[in-house]
Design an enzyme around this catalytic site. Structure first.
Site, PDB file in Angstrom:
ATOM      1  N   CYS A  67      -6.356   5.981  -8.546  1.00 12.10           N
ATOM      2  CA  CYS A  67      -6.254   7.182  -9.360  1.00 12.10           C
ATOM      3  C   CYS A  67      -7.160   8.235  -8.740  1.00 12.10           C
ATOM      4  O   CYS A  67      -7.984   7.938  -7.887  1.00 12.10           O
ATOM      5  CB  CYS A  67      -6.702   6.922 -10.803  1.00 12.10           C
ATOM      6  N   GLY A 114      -2.406   9.405  -7.261  1.00 13.91           N
ATOM      7  CA  GLY A 114      -1.702   8.976  -8.468  1.00 13.91           C
ATOM      8  C   GLY A 114      -0.627   9.967  -8.836  1.00 13.91           C
ATOM      9  O   GLY A 114      -0.910  11.159  -8.950  1.00 13.91           O
ATOM     10  N   ASN A 120     -11.145   5.587 -12.348  1.00 12.50           N
ATOM     11  CA  ASN A 120     -10.460   5.210 -11.113  1.00 12.50           C
ATOM     12  C   ASN A 120     -10.919   3.812 -10.735  1.00 12.50           C
ATOM     13  O   ASN A 120     -12.089   3.595 -10.449  1.00 12.50           O
ATOM     14  CB  ASN A 120     -10.818   6.219 -10.004  1.00 12.50           C
ATOM     15  N   GLY A 121      -9.996   2.837 -10.750  1.00 13.22           N
ATOM     16  CA  GLY A 121     -10.372   1.473 -10.368  1.00 13.22           C
ATOM     17  C   GLY A 121      -9.921   0.447 -11.382  1.00 13.22           C
ATOM     18  O   GLY A 121      -9.078   0.717 -12.247  1.00 13.22           O
ATOM     19  N   TYR A 170      -5.651   3.977   4.829  1.00  9.59           N
ATOM     20  CA  TYR A 170      -4.417   4.559   4.304  1.00  9.59           C
ATOM     21  C   TYR A 170      -4.588   5.551   3.157  1.00  9.59           C
ATOM     22  O   TYR A 170      -4.014   6.632   3.182  1.00  9.59           O
ATOM     23  CB  TYR A 170      -3.478   3.431   3.860  1.00  9.59           C
TER      24      TYR A 170
END
Length: 500
Positions: free
Chosen positions: A9, A35, A118-119, A265
Site C-alpha cells: 500500500c 495500490g 502499509n504492511g 520491483y
C-alpha cells in the site's frame, strides 16, 4: 494482467499546511503503483458550526484520479491543515469490502483518530482472537482495525501512551500514519521492512512511503524514519523544526530486515528508499547479472553479423537491463540496449477485454514487440522477476513471432520460492514456477520457451544492493531463500475473516 507479486500500500501524511488534503492527493497520485484497489483521505479541522474538532473522510474503490474526480471535495469536505491518505492493495481483508478502504477513522474517549497502514501484522490472528473472546465488534476484516482497538482498549490515560502501548503489542511488517486532533504520527516497524520517509514543504512536515510523493509536491526529503521509530509531529515540532521521536523495542532475536523486493520491483526508480535511489540499485543489479552471467557464456555462436540486443520488460526492469548492457560492454562483450517491447500505459490492472478472457490477449493489450529491433538478432531479455511464468511465456511467444535468432532470458533477482507474509501478495508455493519444476532451470527455460534462462544469485542480489547502498542495515530475502526474519502465521488467507 501482470504475473508479479502485488504491491503493498502507499501512505502519505502532512501537518500544518493550508492545502493539506490537496498535497495528500498529489502524494497518493505519485504512490499509485503501490495500490490500485482503493484510495482515501482523512483531514482534520475545527468545525466552528459544530464547535468541535472533526475529521472528514473521503474514500472509494478505484484509482486516485477516479476517486477524487471532483475538486469540490477538497474545498467542501476535506478541510483543515493536516491530513493522511492511503492507496490500497489488500494483503489482508477482502478487496471487495468497502469497510476495508483506508484510512480508518474513529472517535473514542480521547478524541478523533485516523490511521493508514502499509504492511501486514504477523500476530494479527492472536490479537483478533483475543478481542473476539472479549466481545469486541469488528467493522472491517483488515488487520489495521486491530491497532485501533489496541489503542482504545489501552489502560493508559495519555493518548501517546495508549498509542505506544498498542505498538508494543503488534508484530510484523508495517508503516503507519496516525492522525489525531493535534498530532501526525509516523511509525516504522522495528525490523524496518517497509520504507517510510520524512520531508518538509512550506514549513509543514510530511511523511510518505516513497520520496517520489515529495517530488510531486516540491517537498524536501529530510531523512528516512528509522526502524522502530515513532515520529510525532505537532505544533511544538513546527516551532522547533524537529519532531519528537519514540522507539518501539525490537522483537527479541531479530535485527533490521528491510524488504529487498522494494529495490527489485516495487518502488519507483525515481524514489529514494532505505537511504538510496532505487534507480542506482537496479543498475547495480544489472551489472551484477552481467558479471555472474557474461554474454560470452550465454551466446555460444553469433553468426548473425549483428550485435545482440539487450531489452527490458517495461517498466520495472528498464534500469536493470541498462545496467546489464553497459557492464557487458565494459567487460568487452559487444551488445546494444534497445526498446524491443513497447508498453501501453493506458491499460490498467483491472482491464477486461470484452469477449476475450485469455491471459494471452490481456498481455497483448499491454505489450507490443518492435519487429525492427528483434528480427534476425540474438535477444537478451532482462526482467526483474518471474513468479508463475505465464506472462513471461506469452511475452516470449510474441517476441518469437518477430523471428529473432535466439532468445535468452535473464532475471535480476533469484528464483522466487516462498510466499511473503510481510505485506506482499504472492501465489501459493506450488504455483511458483521455481517450485513447480523443482528449481530445474533448464525445465523452467523450456516452460517459458527461451533458449536459456539465468537468475541472479541470492548472494549476488544482496551484494549488489549493499555495494550500491553501504549501511549496517540487513535485508529480508524470505521470498528468495525461505528464511523468515520474524515468526509468521503460515497458511492465513487474506480473506480469512470475511463472512460474505
Amino acid at each position: 494482467m501482470s504475473d508479479k507479486p502485488r504491491e503493498y500500500c502507499g501512505i502519505y501524511g502532512i501537518y500544518n499546511h493550508p492545502d493539506a488534503a490537496l498535497h495528500t492527493y498529489y502524494g497518493l497520485h505519485a504512490l499509485q503503483h503501490r495500490g490500485q484497489e482503493s484510495a482515501g483521505i482523512v483531514s482534520s479541522y475545527y468545525d466552528e458550526n459544530k464547535d468541535r474538532l472533526t475529521m472528514p473522510s473521503y474514500k472509494d474503490f478505484g484509482l486516485v484520479l477516479n476517486v477524487f474526480d471532483d475538486s469540490k471535495v477538497f474545498k467542501k469536505i476535506l478541510k483543515g491543515d493536516k491530513a493522511i491518505g492511503h492507496n490500497r492493495y489488500s494483503t489482508s481483508g477482502s478487496s471487495k469490502n468497502p469497510a476495508n478502504i483506508q484510512p480508518f477513522r474513529v472517535h473514542y474517549r480521547n478524541g478523533n483518530l485516523a490511521i493508514g497502514h502499509n504492511g501486514n501484522l504477523s500476530n494479527a490472528k492472536q490479537i483478533r482472537e483475543r478481542f473476539r473472546k472479549e466481545g469486541v465488534l469488528f467493522q472491517s476484516t483488515s488487520d489495521t482495525e486491530l491497532i485501533l482497538h489496541l489503542i482504545s482498549h489501552s489502560l493508559y490515560e495519555d493518548q501517546m501512551d495508549q498509542i505506544m502501548d498498542a505498538l508494543r503489542q503488534i508484530e510484523g511488517a508495517y508503516c503507519l500514519v496516525i492522525l489525531t486532533d493535534d498530532k501526525l504520527i509516523a511509525v516504522r516497524d522495528p525490523n524496518g521492512f517497509r520504507p517510510l520517509a520524512l520531508g518538509k514543504v512550506d514549513g509543514a512536515f510530511c511523511v510518505a512511503s516513497e520520496t517520489c510523493a515529495f517530488d510531486i509536491n516540491n517537498a524536501e526529503y529530510i531523512r528516512d524514519v528509522k526502524p522502530g521509530e515513532v515520529v510525532v509531529i505537532d505544533d511544538e515540532a513546527i516551532k522547533t523544526g524537529e519532531p519528537k521521536s519514540y522507539f518501539i523495542p525490537p522483537t527479541k532475536g531479530t535485527g533490521t530486515s528491510q524488504c529487498i523486493f522494494e529495490y527489485v520491483y516495487f518502488s519507483r526508480p525515481d524514489s529514494m528508499i532505505f537511504g538510496e535511489m532505487v534507480d542506482k540499485i537496479r543498475r547495480n543489479l544489472g551489472k551484477a547479472l552481467a558479471n555472474e552471467h557474461p554474454l560470452n557464456e550465454i551466446i555460444k555462436n553469433n553468426d548473425t553479423g549483428k550485435k545482440p540486443v539487450v531489452m527490458s520488460v517495461p517498466d520495472s526492469s528498464n534500469t536493470a537491463a541498462l545496467g546489464y548492457a553497459t557492464e557487458s560492454q565494459k567487460l568487452g562483450h559487444a551488445c546494444k540496449y534497445d526498446m524491443g517491447l513497447i508498453r501501453n500505459h493506458y491499460v490498467g490492472r483491472t482491464f477486461i477485454s470484452p469477449g476475450q478472457k485469455s491471459r494471452e490477449q490481456k498481455v497483448r493489450t499491454k505489450f507490443n514487440p518492435v519487429r525492427g529491433v528483434i528480427e534476425g538478432r540474438i535477444i537478451i531479455i532482462v526482467d526483474d522477476s518471474i513468479v508463475r511464468g505465464t506472462t513471461s511465456r506469452y511475452l516470449v511467444d510474441m517476441i518469437r513471432e518477430c523471428n529473432p535468432a535466439e532468445i535468452h532470458f535473464l532475471v535480476s533477482s533469484p528464483p522466487i520460492i516462498s510466499p511473503c507474509y510481510y505485506g506482499m501478495d504472492f501465489p501459493s508455493p506450488d504455483e511458483l514456477i521455481a517450485n513447480k519444476f523443482d528449481r530445474n532451470i533448464d525445465k523452467m527455460a523450456e516452460e517459458i520457451g527461451v533458449d536459456s534462462l539465468r537468475y541472479l544469485s541470492p548472494d549476488g542480489l544482496v551484494g549488489a544492493v549493499k555495494a550500491a547502498n553501504p549501511s549496517d542495515e540487513d535485508y529480508c530475502t524470505a521470498c528468495f531463500t525461505g528464511n523468515y526474519p520474524v515468526p509468521v502465521n503460515f497458511g492465513v488467507e487474506k480473506e480469512a475473516n470475511d463472512l460474505i
